[in-house]
Scaffold this active site. Sequence first.
Site, PDB file in Angstrom:
ATOM      1  CG  ASP A  82      -1.948   0.995   1.312  1.00 55.55           C
ATOM      2  OD1 ASP A  82      -2.426   1.399   0.241  1.00 55.55           O
ATOM      3  OD2 ASP A  82      -2.331   1.399   2.435  1.00 55.55           O
ATOM      4  CG  ASN A 230      -7.158   0.971  -0.455  1.00 56.83           C
ATOM      5  OD1 ASN A 230      -7.526   0.035  -1.149  1.00 56.83           O
ATOM      6  ND2 ASN A 230      -6.004   1.572  -0.634  1.00 56.83           N
TER       7      ASN A 230
HETATM    8  O1  G3H Z   1      -2.915   4.924   3.445  1.00 55.09           O
HETATM    9  C1  G3H Z   1      -2.798   4.960   4.652  1.00 55.09           C
HETATM   10  C2  G3H Z   1      -2.961   3.726   5.456  1.00 55.09           C
HETATM   11  O2  G3H Z   1      -3.979   3.911   6.396  1.00 55.09           O
HETATM   12  C3  G3H Z   1      -1.656   3.311   6.069  1.00 55.09           C
HETATM   13  O3  G3H Z   1      -1.330   4.108   7.160  1.00 55.09           O
HETATM   14  O4  G3H Z   1       1.088   4.590   6.886  1.00 55.09           O
HETATM   15  O5  G3H Z   1      -0.009   4.668   9.142  1.00 55.09           O
HETATM   16  O6  G3H Z   1       0.377   2.485   8.000  1.00 55.09           O
HETATM   17  P1  G3H Z   1       0.140   3.963   7.829  1.00 55.09           P
HETATM   18  P1  13P Z   2      -8.548   4.827   5.726  1.00 54.59           P
HETATM   19  O1  13P Z   2      -7.568   4.631   6.844  1.00 54.59           O
HETATM   20  O2  13P Z   2      -9.084   6.215   5.703  1.00 54.59           O
HETATM   21  O3  13P Z   2      -9.572   3.762   5.711  1.00 54.59           O
HETATM   22  O4  13P Z   2      -7.712   4.687   4.363  1.00 54.59           O
HETATM   23  C1  13P Z   2      -7.052   3.499   4.083  1.00 54.59           C
HETATM   24  C2  13P Z   2      -6.263   3.605   2.832  1.00 54.59           C
HETATM   25  O5  13P Z   2      -6.576   4.318   1.909  1.00 54.59           O
HETATM   26  C3  13P Z   2      -5.068   2.759   2.729  1.00 54.59           C
HETATM   27  O6  13P Z   2      -4.385   2.966   1.542  1.00 54.59           O
HETATM   28 ZN    ZN Z   3      -4.467   4.982   0.846  1.00 51.14          ZN
END
Ligand code: G3H
Ligand code: 13P
Ligand code: ZN
Length: 290
Positions: A82, A230
């Site tokens: 991700d 997501n």
């Molecule tokens: O895109 C954002 C996701 O919620 C991942 O968040 O970078 O804190 O793991 P993180």
């Molecule tokens: P949210 O944390 O807002 O659900 O977004 C998740 C996300 O886009 C991870 O790539």
């Molecule tokens: Zn995201």
Amino acid sequence: MALVPVTELLLHAEREGYAIGAFNANNMEIIQAIAEAAEKENSPVIMQASQGAINYAGLEFITGMVKIAAEATRVPIALHLDHGTDFGQIIKCIRSGFSSIMYDGSKLPLEQNIAITNKILEICRPIGVSVEAELGKIGGTEDDIHVSQKEAMYTDPEEARIFVEKTGVDSLAIAIGTAHGQYKGDPKLDFVRLKEIKELVKVPIVLHGSSGVSDESIRKAISLGVCKINIDTNIREAFVGEMRRRMAEKPGEIDPRKLLGPAKDAAVTIIREKIKIFGSSGKAEKYSLD
Ligand code: G3H
Ligand code: 13P
Ligand code: ZN
């Protein structure tokens, strides 16, 4: 089942008018919860690890745990990076066994985003690893910006057409009004823009920042061509919320399993709810790799 690529999952979802949930895999209990929810709903699912999750748990742990979870279930499970921004880390994820990666060049000028996405595609294509790219900027809810500034960051439909034409990427994440994290009010999605993008772009569309978006808006987005959704924040809220409740009830509890077990169950419940809203319950049966 062994890990599956994301592209086939998304194309099947697109054909049948539902969406695949992409849930952030941050620790063992959440990975177990995603697998359990997918199995109970008989649904395909994507487990995705952010750079932050990889730094936290370690790449080998994330890959190992997701592979074990996938092999123990009958439903198709993909492992996806991700928001990958680092070329070296993307390569490490591929070598470790990820079946899909996201290259997030959304902060770069269009031509540079295209050039790096193409470099990644060159590596991923021959080995069957799926590639998601991002166009437009999906910020965080904590970013203190006005609506007009936000709209300036939304995906431009014509740029999306050019981007997909020049890359042939497998799926495209777009900015239409969602943001990462907890929303203060109800997020308003630009469905007109989504429709315009989908008319110009023939690849599956990905919606980030989907926690806190109303069920109605999610269903509408799916009807307009979104087929990967997501979710991270809603799982964090359910998981940590349950731990907090247990700790408040029994402040003397020192067995982590008595806190993490119920937290995992709370994550299973929210993930099952999302899978139902996305319309992917029961779709594991119909899914075929051909
Ligand atoms: O895109 C954002 C996701 O919620 C991942 O968040 O970078 O804190 O793991 P993180
Ligand atoms: P949210 O944390 O807002 O659900 O977004 C998740 C996300 O886009 C991870 O790539
Ligand atoms: Zn995201």
